[in-house]
Write a protein that holds these residues in place. Structure first.
Motif, PDB file in Angstrom:
ATOM      1  N   LEU A 180       8.266   5.497  -3.249  1.00  0.00           N
ATOM      2  CA  LEU A 180       9.467   6.126  -3.807  1.00  0.00           C
ATOM      3  C   LEU A 180       9.402   6.186  -5.327  1.00  0.00           C
ATOM      4  O   LEU A 180       9.847   7.168  -5.941  1.00  0.00           O
ATOM      5  CB  LEU A 180      10.705   5.357  -3.347  1.00  0.00           C
ATOM      6  N   ALA A 181       8.866   5.153  -5.955  1.00  0.00           N
ATOM      7  CA  ALA A 181       8.731   5.154  -7.411  1.00  0.00           C
ATOM      8  C   ALA A 181       7.763   6.248  -7.854  1.00  0.00           C
ATOM      9  O   ALA A 181       8.004   6.938  -8.857  1.00  0.00           O
ATOM     10  CB  ALA A 181       8.251   3.788  -7.897  1.00  0.00           C
ATOM     11  N   GLY A 182       6.668   6.410  -7.111  1.00  0.00           N
ATOM     12  CA  GLY A 182       5.730   7.483  -7.435  1.00  0.00           C
ATOM     13  C   GLY A 182       6.379   8.845  -7.297  1.00  0.00           C
ATOM     14  O   GLY A 182       6.177   9.742  -8.134  1.00  0.00           O
ATOM     15  N   GLY A 183       7.184   9.030  -6.250  1.00  0.00           N
ATOM     16  CA  GLY A 183       7.888  10.290  -6.079  1.00  0.00           C
ATOM     17  C   GLY A 183       8.910  10.535  -7.180  1.00  0.00           C
ATOM     18  O   GLY A 183       9.073  11.664  -7.655  1.00  0.00           O
ATOM     19  N   ALA A 199       0.460  10.053   0.540  1.00  0.00           N
ATOM     20  CA  ALA A 199       0.769   8.620   0.484  1.00  0.00           C
ATOM     21  C   ALA A 199       0.190   7.954  -0.755  1.00  0.00           C
ATOM     22  O   ALA A 199       0.202   6.732  -0.861  1.00  0.00           O
ATOM     23  CB  ALA A 199       0.217   7.934   1.741  1.00  0.00           C
ATOM     24  N   SER A 200      -0.295   8.766  -1.702  1.00  0.00           N
ATOM     25  CA  SER A 200      -1.023   8.199  -2.844  1.00  0.00           C
ATOM     26  C   SER A 200      -0.175   7.263  -3.682  1.00  0.00           C
ATOM     27  O   SER A 200      -0.675   6.252  -4.203  1.00  0.00           O
ATOM     28  CB  SER A 200      -1.577   9.325  -3.717  1.00  0.00           C
ATOM     29  N   GLY A 201       1.118   7.576  -3.869  1.00  0.00           N
ATOM     30  CA  GLY A 201       1.964   6.691  -4.659  1.00  0.00           C
ATOM     31  C   GLY A 201       2.053   5.310  -4.037  1.00  0.00           C
ATOM     32  O   GLY A 201       1.921   4.289  -4.729  1.00  0.00           O
ATOM     33  N   ALA A 202       2.252   5.257  -2.711  1.00  0.00           N
ATOM     34  CA  ALA A 202       2.301   3.970  -2.018  1.00  0.00           C
ATOM     35  C   ALA A 202       0.950   3.267  -2.075  1.00  0.00           C
ATOM     36  O   ALA A 202       0.883   2.044  -2.259  1.00  0.00           O
ATOM     37  CB  ALA A 202       2.728   4.185  -0.573  1.00  0.00           C
ATOM     38  N   ILE A 203      -0.147   4.033  -1.922  1.00  0.00           N
ATOM     39  CA  ILE A 203      -1.491   3.447  -1.955  1.00  0.00           C
ATOM     40  C   ILE A 203      -1.764   2.823  -3.315  1.00  0.00           C
ATOM     41  O   ILE A 203      -2.296   1.712  -3.420  1.00  0.00           O
ATOM     42  CB  ILE A 203      -2.553   4.512  -1.628  1.00  0.00           C
ATOM     43  N   PHE A 204      -1.398   3.520  -4.391  1.00  0.00           N
ATOM     44  CA  PHE A 204      -1.620   2.960  -5.725  1.00  0.00           C
ATOM     45  C   PHE A 204      -0.735   1.741  -5.955  1.00  0.00           C
ATOM     46  O   PHE A 204      -1.095   0.838  -6.713  1.00  0.00           O
ATOM     47  CB  PHE A 204      -1.390   4.025  -6.797  1.00  0.00           C
ATOM     48  N   GLY A 205       0.422   1.703  -5.306  1.00  0.00           N
ATOM     49  CA  GLY A 205       1.236   0.493  -5.359  1.00  0.00           C
ATOM     50  C   GLY A 205       0.509  -0.683  -4.737  1.00  0.00           C
ATOM     51  O   GLY A 205       0.572  -1.815  -5.240  1.00  0.00           O
ATOM     52  N   LEU A 206      -0.193  -0.431  -3.633  1.00  0.00           N
ATOM     53  CA  LEU A 206      -0.994  -1.492  -3.015  1.00  0.00           C
ATOM     54  C   LEU A 206      -2.126  -1.931  -3.934  1.00  0.00           C
ATOM     55  O   LEU A 206      -2.456  -3.118  -4.004  1.00  0.00           O
ATOM     56  CB  LEU A 206      -1.556  -1.013  -1.672  1.00  0.00           C
ATOM     57  N   PHE A 207      -2.742  -0.978  -4.641  1.00  0.00           N
ATOM     58  CA  PHE A 207      -3.770  -1.325  -5.619  1.00  0.00           C
ATOM     59  C   PHE A 207      -3.201  -2.294  -6.658  1.00  0.00           C
ATOM     60  O   PHE A 207      -3.826  -3.319  -6.988  1.00  0.00           O
ATOM     61  CB  PHE A 207      -4.271  -0.068  -6.333  1.00  0.00           C
ATOM     62  N   GLY A 208      -2.045  -1.950  -7.202  1.00  0.00           N
ATOM     63  CA  GLY A 208      -1.451  -2.797  -8.227  1.00  0.00           C
ATOM     64  C   GLY A 208      -1.130  -4.182  -7.713  1.00  0.00           C
ATOM     65  O   GLY A 208      -1.408  -5.194  -8.375  1.00  0.00           O
ATOM     66  N   GLY A 250       3.465   4.829  -8.734  1.00  0.00           N
ATOM     67  CA  GLY A 250       3.207   3.864  -7.676  1.00  0.00           C
ATOM     68  C   GLY A 250       2.484   2.631  -8.177  1.00  0.00           C
ATOM     69  O   GLY A 250       2.793   1.504  -7.774  1.00  0.00           O
ATOM     70  N   LEU A 251       1.512   2.838  -9.067  1.00  0.00           N
ATOM     71  CA  LEU A 251       0.749   1.717  -9.612  1.00  0.00           C
ATOM     72  C   LEU A 251       1.648   0.767 -10.402  1.00  0.00           C
ATOM     73  O   LEU A 251       1.592  -0.458 -10.211  1.00  0.00           O
ATOM     74  CB  LEU A 251      -0.373   2.246 -10.502  1.00  0.00           C
ATOM     75  N   VAL A 252       2.470   1.310 -11.287  1.00  0.00           N
ATOM     76  CA  VAL A 252       3.365   0.470 -12.088  1.00  0.00           C
ATOM     77  C   VAL A 252       4.333  -0.284 -11.182  1.00  0.00           C
ATOM     78  O   VAL A 252       4.568  -1.491 -11.346  1.00  0.00           O
ATOM     79  CB  VAL A 252       4.125   1.320 -13.119  1.00  0.00           C
ATOM     80  N   ALA A 253       4.889   0.427 -10.203  1.00  0.00           N
ATOM     81  CA  ALA A 253       5.814  -0.225  -9.277  1.00  0.00           C
ATOM     82  C   ALA A 253       5.111  -1.326  -8.484  1.00  0.00           C
ATOM     83  O   ALA A 253       5.673  -2.414  -8.289  1.00  0.00           O
ATOM     84  CB  ALA A 253       6.410   0.804  -8.317  1.00  0.00           C
TER      85      ALA A 253
END
Length: 296
Positions: A180-183, A199-208, A250-253
């Motif tokens: 949601l943050a990425g969106g 799903a990239s925003g959520a995926i980058f959140g998992l990276f972070g 997504g990454l920052v979140a």
């Protein structure tokens, strides 16, 4: 003679309560039932049986007492440790199959867009038109086979370890809040008529969150950093055409929620963890409101 004595000693041991034919000298630390290596689950002290881990109950114990926890305070569960990750992959796969079956009409109805006219729809469409659901539904849409394959491979690689470390509820919160943050950042910064999905925003959140977790556990961070750098190179490559805003948001979140999850002090763990999710969601909501005010 020694072999006979060893066999006699083993035969005198009780059988596992789930596998009676397997003799064992280990018993559950909570209910005292004998458990074999296949059934024993490591706890803070000794081993526990699957039923006690799953239910939180045991002889002489209140529910939840001394229940083994993950590094983030999540309850250890018997069964598939990657269940939720598999469910998320399954949802993405089913939605992609619907996209391929129904066609662009389905995708156009649910991808993320600020405000624009879409052929086949009456009037302007987008988040600015009150279609806030697009911030959520766009997380489960993909633009092609390569797109979904790359995202699902990343979800499989990152999701399993994070699900096991955080627990299912916290893991799902991380995934959804990051997406949601990425969106929200995409909606704020991208052109209002530029569609976004994936799903990239959520995926980058998992990276972070994975980077935060690995640092917390003092693991070698070079593999995850290397993979993240490669992904960021693709993200900012102008010839690829990726919505970099979703990746960055997504990454920052994911980093912020990850810090709240794995560094929360035990006395205020729940407050800190869920509070970090609420704060990131509140910031995302603020971005959406700011952009909506600009477009209407």
């Amino acid at each position: 003679m020694n072999q006979d004595q060893d066999e006699a000693r083993q035969s005198s041991l009780p059988g596992c309560y789930r596998h009676p034919e397997v003799h064992t000298g280990i018993s559950c630390a909570r209910c005292a039932r004998p458990i074999c290596p296949q059934c024993m689950i490591s706890a803070s002290v000794g081993f526990q049986c699957p039923e006690c881990v799953r239910s939180g109950s045991g002889t002489g114990h209140a529910p939840g007492a001394n229940r083994p926890r993950t590094v983030a305070g999540g309850a250890l569960r018997a069964g598939d440790p990657q269940l939720l990750t598999k469910i998320l992959i399954g949802i993405n796969a089913v939605v992609f199959l619907v996209q391929q079956t129904v066609g662009d009409r389905f995708t156009d109805a649910f991808f993320l867009i600020g405000r624009a006219g879409i052929p086949g729809f009456d009037g302007p469409q987008g988040v600015a038109e009150g279609q806030w659901y697009r911030l959520l539904t766009s997380m489960f849409l993909h633009g092609g086979f390569a797109h979904i394959a790359f995202n699902m491979l990343s979800l499989w690689w990152l999701g399993g370890p994070l699900e096991a470390a955080l627990g299912r509820a916290r893991y799902l919160a991380l995934y959804m809040v990051s997406g949601l943050a990425g969106g929200a950042l995409t909606y704020l910064l991208a052109a209002s008529n530029e569609p976004s999905l994936g799903a990239s925003g959520a995926i980058f959140g998992l990276f972070g969150a994975m980077a935060v977790l690995m640092r917390r556990m003092r693991y070698d961070m070079r593999p995850v950093i290397g993979l993240l750098v490669v992904n960021l190179i693709f993200t900012f490559n102008p010839w690829v055409g990726i919505a970099w805003q979703a990746h960055v948001g997504g990454l920052v979140a994911g980093v912020l929620v990850g810090i709240g999850m794995v560094h929360a002090p035990a006395p205020r763990r729940a407050l800190t963890q869920w509070g970090s999710c609420v704060l990131v969601l509140a910031a995302s909501l603020a971005l959406v409101l700011i952009r909506t005010a600009e477009l209407i």
